[in-house]
Design an enzyme around this catalytic site. Structure first.
Site, PDB file in Angstrom:
ATOM      1  N   SER A   1     -22.381  -9.148  27.980  1.00  0.00           N
ATOM      2  CA  SER A   1     -21.799  -8.041  28.661  1.00  0.00           C
ATOM      3  C   SER A   1     -20.544  -7.526  28.607  1.00  0.00           C
ATOM      4  CB  SER A   1     -22.545  -7.682  30.223  1.00  0.00           C
ATOM      5  OG  SER A   1     -23.900  -8.079  30.161  1.00  0.00           O
TER       6      SER A   1
ATOM      7  N   HIS B   1     -31.676   0.165  37.875  1.00  0.00           N
ATOM      8  CA  HIS B   1     -30.402   0.510  38.463  1.00  0.00           C
ATOM      9  C   HIS B   1     -30.666   1.858  38.897  1.00  0.00           C
ATOM     10  CE1 HIS B   1     -28.775  -3.069  35.950  1.00  0.00           C
ATOM     11  NE2 HIS B   1     -28.059  -3.274  37.171  1.00  0.00           N
TER      12      HIS B   1
ATOM     13  N   CYS C   1     -25.123  -2.514  33.664  1.00  0.00           N
ATOM     14  CA  CYS C   1     -26.326  -2.142  33.366  1.00  0.00           C
ATOM     15  C   CYS C   1     -26.810  -1.938  31.968  1.00  0.00           C
ATOM     16  CB  CYS C   1     -26.704  -0.578  33.944  1.00  0.00           C
ATOM     17  SG  CYS C   1     -28.381   0.222  33.511  1.00  0.00           S
TER      18      CYS C   1
END
Lengths: 593, 373
Positions: free
Chosen positions: A313, A356, A369
């Site tokens: 991420s 989310h 997310c």
């Protein structure tokens, strides 16, 4: 019949023989003194004259705050000049030096560069051994006691991948003309800064030319040149940061790179586990070397520049920048996350299975997310993301001088067509947009990227020496608005509720960062129950202080699990060590030394 | 006997006399240089002793010259027997030095009987050969060999003083050749020599002591092991060669005083001299020896009788053998046999015996006209 009458003739004949004898002696004298004279004169000089190298003290390596990282300690060695040694006394010498006779014989008779070059027999003699040998020196012509200095690495394994170590000339080096001034038994830099700046640190050895007799006793000093000490080096690293960071790894494999955002100076470069360069300083023994080489955690691998993994991420920073710059999204762009996204017959999950809800760019980065970035990646196209990632320092060597750096990989459709002979799929855009799939990067690349985002787009070559002019690789033109959105979101990652990087929150400075988790296996399981080797790799990239960035960092923990829990606390400890005032740093180093 | 008059002074062989004096002084200078200890004062004992021995030797020479050498022929046999007895005594009760039993201690000083024996041997040989004017035939030669040569040769070999043993044998051969062989004997000897060469070599080889064998090996290939047995030869060649054309200068030599060169003031003195004086100095020294030897041959040619002629030849041959074997050894063209350089090397007995021998030469030349005495 010979009679008395021939006596006179006989004497004349004998005279001719005599003359012939004198001519032979004269010719031989001419041969030795005139034809071979200068050559034999040289041998006689080298008989009488002994050139003793006086090693130059090696330059000291300091950290950026002038904390010395190494020191030179003298030690004694026994050597022998084969030309002058009487092989009959090998047995006695074997007892004196405590070396087996065959080994001693082998070492003395092995072909050296010249029979006048001393051959090292024992190193690291104790003072009492030296006095015993000195007392019996006259029994062993050609035996010498030499003083060498060994390198002591005061912080042991801390920073060893960067600082490096010394070793004797290897066979390739001993025939390399650039090392011709190095005495055969001397230590030279074989790794890291010690190797890179070996010539600078080495200095110039001095010489003492002395007159000796046949048993090697010094008669008088004829000529002396003083050694010139090697130059000192100021490294860019902060040893306090370096040490606290290494400690924080607690033996886990991984790496940390900390850069100064406005110059590219390396403030810390950790590769864990590391090795102790002191093992090499007096010549490493075979078992220690074997243990280092066979260690499953590969301590000799510099993970900071040589291990490449999907950035997870942390890559979302780049996807966000590309989308914002290209106008594919803005702060108003929203996406709904219900824990995943279906595309054709495939499903792309979000790490948060509950979803989310409806998120914009800020919360999507804060909560990491996945679904939002699937959508973002789709909108901007991965080829655009590729361009920004490459401009910000990924997919190519950063150029740090340590060498043997890995490149990582940032794919695009052209790359895929060329290497996989197939078109780029949207599904690949999805997973690469969140830093999985083909993308991979080294810790130092992510630190450079983080630094560029923090300083407004300047990609610097990482420097390992302090006070060298910054080398700007390129300036990436990014809109101020984009930078503010991203930095603000990264600040949120650490400081807002629900942020994944909360573990790096510090009272000493506002930290901005992004966690990442590189999947080891596609199948998602609860990491707690997975054996370590199937656990995911943890990433955390960060910068601080957010208001006026000074330091950018990347932390990677192999099989660490989640970036937020495994990597972020290490970043915090490193940062806080760096931010300590000078006196406190010295105190910290002294107390724990 | 002591008739020193004007004619004696006129006929005295000043050339030989001054030549050996000059060589001896060069020798003392070189001993001084070779034995100086770098940094310290020279070792007084060596060159002072040699000066004292030189003075003694000059006196001995004057005594030898003062009576007619004919007398030597008359006492040849008692002299020879005394010599043999001395060799036997040395073998039984001599002092051992450097692995060989050569010295006889007389309380206040030691001397090497073998040094004097050579001269006694030559006198004996010359005296015997002068009995008959006939060229030698086989039985005569064999008789001489077994009566005069064999015993001392054995005694010297046993000491062991290989150097002197070889010299004695070479003196015997050369004097016998000078005396003259019958053609049949000459041819036979050459044939026997050629055939027996390998066997003699083999016997000599097994009969030699280890250090003597090593010297021979080292001579054949001195580079084979520079720190071992060839060390002496190599260091000697280095010393001589490093003198180059004009030498390092007096007292500037390093091979000797710094102890790279063994036996620097005795057997290897020529190397020390050549290192300091170079080719020029060595050439000058060679000229001195050449004068000495040629003068000796000339003395033999002019001798008034056969005994004088053979005696002068024997002594000249002895000097020549010593000179060539010693320089050949230091120059690395002959095996290392412990033989000193006459008049140069340190050693009192040798100097005295050489002066006495030279005295005999001078005596023969001075009394070459039978008319005057």
């Amino acid at each position: 019949m010979q009679t008395e009458k021939t006596g006179a003739e006989k004497i004349i004949f004998i005279s001719y023989l005599l003359i012939a004898g004198f001519v032979v002696v004269l010719l031989r004298l001419w041969q030795l003194q005139v034809l071979q004279g200068s050559e034999l004169r040289k041998i006689s000089e080298s008989n009488r004259l002994r050139v003793i190298g006086v090693p130059a003290p090696r330059g000291i390596i300091f950290d950026r705050n002038r904390v010395p990282l190494v020191k030179n300690t003298p030690y004694f060695c026994a050597s022998v000049i084969p030309q002058e040694f009487n092989k009959g006394s090998i047995a006695a010498l074997s007892q004196l030096l405590n070396i087996s006779e065959p080994e001693l014989y082998d070492r003395i008779t092995r072909k050296a560069a010249s029979p006048f070059t001393p051959v090292r027999l024992r190193e690291g003699l104790s003072f009492s051994e030296v006095s015993v040998i000195e007392a019996r020196r006259s029994d062993f012509p050609g035996l010498l006691i030499e003083v060498e200095t060994s390198r002591e690495y005061m912080y042991g394994s801390v920073g060893s991948h960067l600082i490096g170590y010394l070793g004797k000339l290897n066979p390739a080096q001993s025939t390399d003309p650039s090392f011709k001034d190095v005495p055969p038994e001397a230590f030279i830099g074989q790794w890291g800064v010690e190797k890179l700046y070996d010539k600078t640190l080495r200095g110039t050895a001095g010489q003492r030319i002395i007159e000796v007799d046949a048993v090697g006793r010094e008669i008088r000093l004829l000529y002396e040149t003083a050694p010139v000490k090697g130059a000192d080096l100021d490294l860019s690293i902060d040893i306090a940061l370096q040490r606290e960071a290494e400690k924080a790894f607690e033996g886990r494999a991984g790496a940390l790179v900390a850069l100064k955002t406005d110059t590219g100076e390396v403030l810390g470069l950790v590769s864990s586990p590391s090795f102790d360069p002191n093992q090499f300083a007096k010549g490493i023994n075979y078992n220690d070397w074997k243990a280092l080489m066979e260690d499953k955690k590969i301590p000799m691998l510099n993970r900071a520049i040589q291990s490449q993994y999907p950035p997870g991420s942390t890559f979302k920073i780049l996807t966000a920048i590309a989308a914002l710059e290209e106008g594919a999204i803005d702060t108003g762009t929203k996406a709904e996350c219900r824990g995943g996204l279906s595309y054709g017959k495939w499903r792309f999950g979000c790490w948060q299975k509950k979803g989310h809800g409806i998120v914009s760019i800020h919360r999507a980065l804060v909560e990491s997310c996945d679904v939002f970035f699937y959508e973002t990646g789709k909108r901007v196209g991965f080829d655009k993301v590729h361009d920004y990632a490459v401009k910000l320092g990924l997919g190519a060597e950063t150029g740090i001088e340590l060498g043997r750096e890995r490149k990582g990989l940032i794919p695009n459709s052209a790359w895929k067509l060329e290497t996989k002979k197939s078109a780029w799929f949207l599904g690949e855009t999805f997973i690469n947009s969140i830093g999985q799939g083909y993308v991979s990067a080294t810790p130092i690349q992510l630190a450079v990227m983080m630094s560029a985002v923090a300083n407004g787009g300047s990609v610097y070559k990482p420097l390992i020496l302090k006070d060298t002019a910054p080398e700007l690789v390129r300036k990436v033109e990014l809109r101020q608005e984009t930078l503010e959105i991203v930095r603000d979101a990264l600040k949120g990652v650490v400081n807002e509720s629900g942020g994944t990087g909360a573990a790096s929150r510090s009272s000493m400075a506002t930290v901005g960062g992004k966690t990442g988790t590189a999947q080891v296996v596609g199948l998602r399981k609860d990491s707690k129950y997975l054996s370590e080797k199937f656990r995911d790799h943890a990433w955390f990239v960060s910068f601080a202080p957010v208001e006026k960035p000074e330091i950018a960092m990347s932390v990677f923990v192999e099989h660490g699990g989640h970036g937020g829990s495994a990597a972020a606390p290490i970043a915090k400890k490193a940062l806080e060590a760096y931010l300590l005032p000078q006196e406190k740093k010295k105190e910290l180093l002294n107390v724990q030394n | 006997m002591f008739r020193i008059d004007r004619r004696f002074i006129q006929n005295f062989d000043w050339v030989t006399f001054f030549t050996i004096i000059v060589i001896s002084i060069i020798g003392i200078m070189t001993i001084f240089s070779a034995t100086r200890q770098p940094g310290d004062a020279p070792q007084a004992s060596f060159y002072i002793k040699q000066i004292v021995w030189l003075l003694i030797s000059i006196c001995a020479l004057i005594v030898i010259v003062s009576f007619d050498y004919i007398w030597l022929g008359r006492i040849a046999l008692p002299l020879y027997v005394t010599g043999i007895l001395l060799l036997v005594i040395v073998l039984v009760s001599g002092r051992t030095g450097m692995g060989a039993q050569r010295w006889l201690s007389l309380g206040f000083f030691s001397f090497q009987p073998s040094e004097f024996f050579k001269l006694m041997f030559i006198i004996m040989l010359a005296s015997y050969y002068s009995l008959s004017r006939e060229a030698l035939h086989a039985t005569a030669l064999l008789r001489v060999f077994f009566m005069i040569v064999f015993l001392p040769f054995l005694l010297l070999f046993k000491q062991p003083d290989l150097g002197t043993a070889i010299v004695v044998f070479l003196i015997f051969s050369s004097v016998s050749l000078a005396k003259g062989f019958q053609r049949k004997l000459l041819v036979t000897l050459i044939l026997i020599g050629l055939v027996s060469l390998p066997f003699v070599g083999n016997i000599a080889w097994t009969g030699l002591k280890d250090y003597q064998k090593n010297r021979l090996i080292a001579f054949i290939d001195p580079q084979a092991d520079p720190t071992g047995i060839g060390y002496h030869i190599n260091q000697s060649k280095v010393a001589i060669g490093s003198g180059e054309f004009s030498g390092k200068g007096y007292l500037k030599g390093t091979q000797g005083p710094f102890r790279f060169l063994p036996e620097k003031h005795t057997d290897f003195i020529f190397a020390v001299f050549a290192e300091e004086w170079g080719f020029m100095g060595s050439f000058f020294l060679l000229v001195l020896y050449f004068i000495l030897l040629v003068r000796g041959l000339d003395t033999a040619r002019k001798a008034k009788d056969d005994f004088g002629r053979l005696l002068a030849l024997g002594i000249t041959f002895m000097f020549a053998i010593y000179f060539f074997v010693n320089t050949g050894m230091t120059l690395g063209i002959m095996p290392v046999v412990g033989i000193p350089l006459p008049f140069m090397s340190y050693g009192g007995t040798a100097l005295l015996s050489n002066f006495i021998s030279a005295g005999v030469l001078i005596n023969i030349r001075t009394r070459r006209f039978s008319l005057f005495y």
